[in-house]
Design a protein around this motif. Structure first.
Motif, PDB file in Angstrom:
ATOM      1  N   UNK A  34       0.781  -1.159   0.076  1.00  0.00           N
ATOM      2  CA  UNK A  34      -0.157   0.029  -0.071  1.00  0.00           C
ATOM      3  C   UNK A  34       0.888   1.052   0.167  1.00  0.00           C
ATOM      4  N   UNK A  35       1.897   1.416   0.930  1.00  0.00           N
ATOM      5  CA  UNK A  35       2.750   2.366   0.931  1.00  0.00           C
ATOM      6  C   UNK A  35       3.538   2.669  -0.426  1.00  0.00           C
ATOM      7  N   UNK A  36       4.039   1.711  -1.138  1.00  0.00           N
ATOM      8  CA  UNK A  36       4.846   1.698  -2.185  1.00  0.00           C
ATOM      9  C   UNK A  36       3.840   2.066  -3.303  1.00  0.00           C
ATOM     10  N   UNK A  37       2.589   1.665  -3.527  1.00  0.00           N
ATOM     11  CA  UNK A  37       1.786   1.813  -4.738  1.00  0.00           C
ATOM     12  C   UNK A  37       0.921   2.979  -4.626  1.00  0.00           C
ATOM     13  N   UNK A  38       0.630   3.503  -3.303  1.00  0.00           N
ATOM     14  CA  UNK A  38      -0.009   4.702  -3.215  1.00  0.00           C
ATOM     15  C   UNK A  38      -1.338   4.597  -4.219  1.00  0.00           C
ATOM     16  N   UNK A  39      -2.145   3.624  -4.196  1.00  0.00           N
ATOM     17  CA  UNK A  39      -3.306   3.685  -5.019  1.00  0.00           C
ATOM     18  C   UNK A  39      -4.157   4.951  -5.023  1.00  0.00           C
TER      19      UNK A  39
END
Length: 118
Positions: A34-39
């Motif tokens: 979630x932190x990496x992708x920042x959807x």
């Protein structure tokens, strides 16, 4: 965000969902993904996370499901009802057809369990 970035995010979430056996491993991996992708649709991901206890394998592995996912079980039940029931059936027809379907299903299970003896 380009194709490769979306593909990478998909792979991160897929790993978080399917590759970890414990709740702790899933939680850590989901948070990192979630932190990496920042959807762009954070609300959807947050809702899915709230429901994690009903669909993430690490949470539901203690329940016997014969290796089927919940959608497979639902599709199986839909096929079962379509085979025996119609939306044009009256309530009495439905009950009659449903009882016949259950009897047929039970017979098929007996044949599978004890086929050579029946």
């Amino acid at each position: 965000m380009g194709y490769f970035a979306h593909h990478n995010c998909y792979a991160l979430f897929k790993t978080a969902i399917w590759e970890f056996e414990t709740v702790e491993e899933f939680e850590k991996s989901w948070y990192e993904a979630f932190e990496i992708s920042q959807p762009s649709s954070k609300e959807w991901f947050e809702e899915m996370y709230k429901l994690r206890g009903t669909w993430i394998p690490a949470y539901v592995k203690q329940y016997f499901s014969a290796g089927m996912s919940s959608s497979q079980r639902a599709e199986s039940m839909h096929a079962f009802f379509k085979r025996y029931c119609s939306k044009s059936n009256s309530l009495m027809d439905f009950v009659t057809h449903f009882n016949r379907a259950l009897a047929h299903l039970r017979h098929e299970e007996l044949v599978v369990d004890h086929g050579e003896w029946l």
